[in-house]
Design a protein around this motif. Sequence first.
Motif, mmCIF file in Angstrom:
data_model
loop_
_atom_site.group_PDB
_atom_site.id
_atom_site.type_symbol
_atom_site.label_atom_id
_atom_site.label_comp_id
_atom_site.label_asym_id
_atom_site.label_seq_id
_atom_site.Cartn_x
_atom_site.Cartn_y
_atom_site.Cartn_z
ATOM 1 N N LEU A 216 0.886 -1.160 0.000
ATOM 2 C CA LEU A 216 0.000 0.000 0.000
ATOM 3 C C LEU A 216 0.923 1.209 0.000
ATOM 4 O O LEU A 216 1.588 1.473 0.998
ATOM 5 C CB LEU A 216 -0.896 0.000 1.237
ATOM 6 C CG LEU A 216 -1.684 -1.277 1.515
ATOM 7 C CD1 LEU A 216 -2.482 -1.144 2.813
ATOM 8 C CD2 LEU A 216 -2.589 -1.618 0.365
ATOM 9 N N PRO A 217 1.012 1.956 -1.087
ATOM 10 C CA PRO A 217 2.089 2.944 -1.234
ATOM 11 C C PRO A 217 2.059 4.094 -0.228
ATOM 12 O O PRO A 217 3.114 4.552 0.202
ATOM 13 C CB PRO A 217 1.904 3.445 -2.667
ATOM 14 C CG PRO A 217 0.526 3.080 -3.045
ATOM 15 C CD PRO A 217 0.161 1.857 -2.271
ATOM 16 N N ASP B 52 -6.767 2.471 6.073
ATOM 17 C CA ASP B 52 -6.224 1.183 5.624
ATOM 18 C C ASP B 52 -6.050 0.198 6.772
ATOM 19 O O ASP B 52 -5.640 -0.944 6.554
ATOM 20 C CB ASP B 52 -4.890 1.398 4.911
ATOM 21 C CG ASP B 52 -5.054 2.113 3.580
ATOM 22 O OD1 ASP B 52 -4.190 2.959 3.269
ATOM 23 O OD2 ASP B 52 -6.030 1.824 2.864
ATOM 24 N N THR B 53 -6.316 0.642 7.991
ATOM 25 C CA THR B 53 -6.264 -0.277 9.130
ATOM 26 C C THR B 53 -7.308 -1.374 8.928
ATOM 27 O O THR B 53 -8.500 -1.088 8.783
ATOM 28 C CB THR B 53 -6.532 0.479 10.446
ATOM 29 O OG1 THR B 53 -5.438 1.353 10.705
ATOM 30 C CG2 THR B 53 -6.697 -0.493 11.607
ATOM 31 N N ALA B 54 -6.838 -2.628 8.879
ATOM 32 C CA ALA B 54 -7.723 -3.742 8.522
ATOM 33 C C ALA B 54 -6.961 -5.053 8.696
ATOM 34 O O ALA B 54 -5.762 -5.056 8.969
ATOM 35 C CB ALA B 54 -8.200 -3.620 7.070
ATOM 36 N N VAL B 55 -7.672 -6.156 8.510
ATOM 37 C CA VAL B 55 -7.029 -7.465 8.412
ATOM 38 C C VAL B 55 -6.881 -7.788 6.930
ATOM 39 O O VAL B 55 -7.844 -7.694 6.171
ATOM 40 C CB VAL B 55 -7.860 -8.561 9.111
ATOM 41 C CG1 VAL B 55 -7.194 -9.923 8.928
ATOM 42 C CG2 VAL B 55 -8.023 -8.239 10.589
ATOM 43 N N TYR B 56 -5.650 -8.143 6.543
ATOM 44 C CA TYR B 56 -5.333 -8.422 5.145
ATOM 45 C C TYR B 56 -5.116 -9.921 4.962
ATOM 46 O O TYR B 56 -4.320 -10.536 5.672
ATOM 47 C CB TYR B 56 -4.093 -7.634 4.726
ATOM 48 C CG TYR B 56 -4.381 -6.159 4.576
ATOM 49 C CD1 TYR B 56 -4.481 -5.345 5.701
ATOM 50 C CD2 TYR B 56 -4.585 -5.586 3.326
ATOM 51 C CE1 TYR B 56 -4.783 -3.996 5.584
ATOM 52 C CE2 TYR B 56 -4.883 -4.236 3.203
ATOM 53 C CZ TYR B 56 -4.985 -3.454 4.341
ATOM 54 O OH TYR B 56 -5.285 -2.121 4.218
ATOM 55 N N TYR B 57 -5.820 -10.484 3.992
ATOM 56 C CA TYR B 57 -5.771 -11.926 3.739
ATOM 57 C C TYR B 57 -5.077 -12.209 2.410
ATOM 58 O O TYR B 57 -5.433 -11.622 1.380
ATOM 59 C CB TYR B 57 -7.179 -12.509 3.680
ATOM 60 C CG TYR B 57 -7.976 -12.406 4.956
ATOM 61 C CD1 TYR B 57 -8.902 -11.385 5.127
ATOM 62 C CD2 TYR B 57 -7.825 -13.331 5.974
ATOM 63 C CE1 TYR B 57 -9.662 -11.292 6.288
ATOM 64 C CE2 TYR B 57 -8.571 -13.240 7.138
ATOM 65 C CZ TYR B 57 -9.484 -12.221 7.283
ATOM 66 O OH TYR B 57 -10.223 -12.127 8.430
ATOM 67 N N THR C 286 -2.173 -2.155 11.408
ATOM 68 C CA THR C 286 -2.606 -0.945 12.106
ATOM 69 C C THR C 286 -1.800 0.217 11.586
ATOM 70 O O THR C 286 -0.566 0.211 11.684
ATOM 71 C CB THR C 286 -2.413 -1.079 13.628
ATOM 72 O OG1 THR C 286 -3.138 -2.212 14.099
ATOM 73 C CG2 THR C 286 -2.920 0.170 14.339
ATOM 74 N N VAL C 287 -2.464 1.194 11.015
ATOM 75 C CA VAL C 287 -1.810 2.400 10.539
ATOM 76 C C VAL C 287 -1.929 3.447 11.637
ATOM 77 O O VAL C 287 -3.031 3.781 12.075
ATOM 78 C CB VAL C 287 -2.445 2.909 9.235
ATOM 79 C CG1 VAL C 287 -1.725 4.176 8.762
ATOM 80 C CG2 VAL C 287 -2.387 1.834 8.164
#
Lengths: 113, 110
Positions: B75-76, B82-87, B107-108
Amino acid sequence: NAGVTQTPKFRILKIGQSMTLQCTQDMNHNYMYWYRQDPGMGLKLIYYSVGAGITDKGEVPNGYNVSRSTTEDFPLRLELAAPSQTSVYFCASRVRDLGTEAFFGQGTRLTVV
Amino acid sequence: DAKTTQPTSMDCAEGRAANLPCNHSTISGNEYVYWYRQIHSQGPQYIIHGLKNNETNEMASLIITEDRKSSTLILPHATLRDTAVYYCIVRVYNNNDMRFGAGTRLTVKP
């Protein structure tokens, strides 16, 4: 397009009761999926369907049933609800396999007491 | 489908690039790498996918190593949203089911 619509958004069931979680998509997608997500955990695949009249089990199918009589609808049936089925349920759909994204509904939060 | 391994959690400063790794050492030649994310308790959202080549879209970039045993989602310019769970998911082209692992909680921070 509404996308993937799930109803209801919230439900409280008593142990032993039954209910049907509804999922409808208006994108003419062939593939549809049901997942459950327990608190703090990832998604677990319950059932999926590759077209009307065709369904198959996923990772955690016990205690659930599905049907796919139309392209648009993929209801999930819970018979004899148990506390272990307390979870958030997500429905998803996709048009075909290669190079396509899956679209998810906003979920149904189910509590069994 | 090949198994994937992701870190449980990561932090990133707002405005900086977020680099999320995924290991898929048992990937086979006909398996694609897909990335989704789940913000709070919403339904997962598709981000990007690829087979061999690096891919970029309006949301992110996907870098796949030459041996395809690992990949990185970039994620540039991360924002608080953008704080989220990425799969990270690896799927065979003609395999109909779609299974998720535990993902990485990003966590951003401001």
